[in-house]
Design a protein around this motif. Structure first.
Motif, PDB file in Angstrom:
ATOM      1  N   ALA A  39       0.819  -1.212   0.000  1.00 54.44           N
ATOM      2  CA  ALA A  39       0.000   0.000   0.000  1.00 54.44           C
ATOM      3  C   ALA A  39       0.850   1.258   0.000  1.00 54.44           C
ATOM      4  N   TRP A  40       1.973   1.225   0.714  1.00 57.08           N
ATOM      5  CA  TRP A  40       2.812   2.420   0.810  1.00 57.08           C
ATOM      6  C   TRP A  40       3.800   2.542  -0.336  1.00 57.08           C
ATOM      7  N   ALA A  80      12.352  -1.335   3.955  1.00 57.11           N
ATOM      8  CA  ALA A  80      13.081  -0.242   3.314  1.00 57.11           C
ATOM      9  C   ALA A  80      14.504  -0.134   3.850  1.00 57.11           C
ATOM     10  N   LEU A  81      14.665  -0.163   5.162  1.00 59.14           N
ATOM     11  CA  LEU A  81      16.003  -0.055   5.745  1.00 59.14           C
ATOM     12  C   LEU A  81      16.876  -1.233   5.320  1.00 59.14           C
ATOM     13  N   MET A  82      16.268  -2.403   5.221  1.00 59.70           N
ATOM     14  CA  MET A  82      16.984  -3.588   4.765  1.00 59.70           C
ATOM     15  C   MET A  82      17.523  -3.367   3.340  1.00 59.70           C
ATOM     16  N   MET A  90      21.268  -1.730  -6.668  1.00 60.46           N
ATOM     17  CA  MET A  90      19.905  -1.724  -7.194  1.00 60.46           C
ATOM     18  C   MET A  90      19.236  -0.375  -6.922  1.00 60.46           C
ATOM     19  N   PRO A  91      19.647   0.676  -7.642  1.00 61.14           N
ATOM     20  CA  PRO A  91      19.116   2.017  -7.381  1.00 61.14           C
ATOM     21  C   PRO A  91      17.605   2.126  -7.589  1.00 61.14           C
ATOM     22  N   ARG A 144      11.738   1.840  -2.536  1.00 65.89           N
ATOM     23  CA  ARG A 144      11.629   1.647  -1.085  1.00 65.89           C
ATOM     24  C   ARG A 144      11.671   2.988  -0.347  1.00 65.89           C
ATOM     25  N   LEU A 145      12.336   3.980  -0.940  1.00 67.96           N
ATOM     26  CA  LEU A 145      12.322   5.314  -0.321  1.00 67.96           C
ATOM     27  C   LEU A 145      10.915   5.901  -0.386  1.00 67.96           C
TER      28      LEU A 145
END
Length: 299
Positions: free
Chosen positions: A237-238, A271-273, A282-283, A289-290
């Motif tokens: 969802a995010w 995200a932190l992972m 993997m930009p 994820r940001l």
């Protein structure tokens, strides 16, 4: 092929050709070429126009291949979108130590982050999760095959989150880590440890979603399929949906406040992972994820 892991297995087209020709000689006539943008878990190779070879990149990746071959027909019977159709599974051979598979190629557009006007997609995703969760949990004790850290209650991952915060501290990851720590605390406080276990996808993120005309057409990679707490699947969802889409997704699934808060914590953890592990390799994944992390922090 870009090296993503310290223990990456050596995989190239020559190896894949040898494995396919030996194990599935009837497919030896089909041309083989790498798939642009292979994932982090499996190296992918087109085999002709309708098939794809999936090769685990790391030692220990074979069980996910076997799991997908076993469970994808079960999932396919219960969901309204396409999932991987496994044509065959190859044994470790020719110096390659893992199981590998050939699946049907699924057409579609890979989902992107924060898609505008995503209400219909939100309902599609919620419907998929409702259908997946309706699968009967095996009566026997859940085997290792259907276990995953992503099926655990979020609070069990608190030491991992703290470690990731430390790893990300010297990096410019694009979010306020103090705010992430605050939201994480709220998420773990809200986490339930008493819910009934259900099936979960485990990696329901943009790169595993194929769309057609903005609607969900297929869900890829069932290698992370598990039984346990399904809250992790809400992170989509995010990452993929806009604010209106998130509201429709939550409404369709009837998610309560505590579960929604817990899912925000899952979004931050994943995200932190990603930032810590794939920051340089993997930009595109890190950018997605940001988006997910910022949306989760905002609520």
């Amino acid at each position: 092929m870009t090296r993503l892991h310290a223990d990456e297995l050596p995989i190239d087209a020559e190896l894949v050709r040898r494995l396919v020709d030996h194990t599935f000689p009837s497919l030896a006539v089909l041309p083989l070429r790498p798939v642009a943008g292979s994932g982090s878990s499996n190296a992918l190779f087109h085999l002709g126009e309708e098939l794809v070879v999936r090769m685990p990149r790391q030692p220990g990746g074979g069980p996910g291949i076997v799991k997908e071959s076993r469970w994808s027909p079960v999932v396919a019977r219960h969901v309204g979108v396409a999932v991987p159709e496994v044509v065959g599974v190859g044994e470790p051979d020719r110096g390659y130590p893992e199981h590998w598979s050939i699946t049907r190629w699924l057409p579609g557009d890979v989902a992107s982050a924060a898609m505008n006007g995503s209400t219909e997609l939100a309902v599609d995703l919620a419907t998929f999760l409702t259908q997946l969760r309706s699968l009967a949990v095996p009566e026997r004790p859940v085997s290792d095959e259907l276990s995953s850290y992503r099926a655990l209650p979020l609070v069990d991952l608190d030491p991992d989150f703290r470690e990731l915060l430390e790893e990300c501290a010297p990096l410019d990851v694009g979010i306020d880590l103090d705010d992430a720590r605050r939201v994480w605390g709220l998420a773990t406080d809200a986490c339930s440890t008493t819910g009934l276990p259900t099936f979960l996808h485990g990696d329901l993120l943009a790169e595993n979603l194929l769309l057609r005309d903005g609607r969900l057409a297929a869900v890829l990679d069932l290698g992370g399929l598990a039984v346990g707490d399904p809250t992790v699947d809400l992170v989509v969802a995010w990452e993929v949906l806009d604010a209106e889409g998130r509201a429709a997704f939550r409404r369709t699934l009837d998610v309560d406040d505590d579960t929604w808060m817990t899912a925000r914590g899952w979004a931050l953890l994943i995200a932190l992972m990603t930032f810590a592990y794939y920051g340089e390799t993997m930009p595109r994944r890190c950018a997605d994820r940001l988006v997910m992390a910022r949306a989760a922090l905002a609520g």
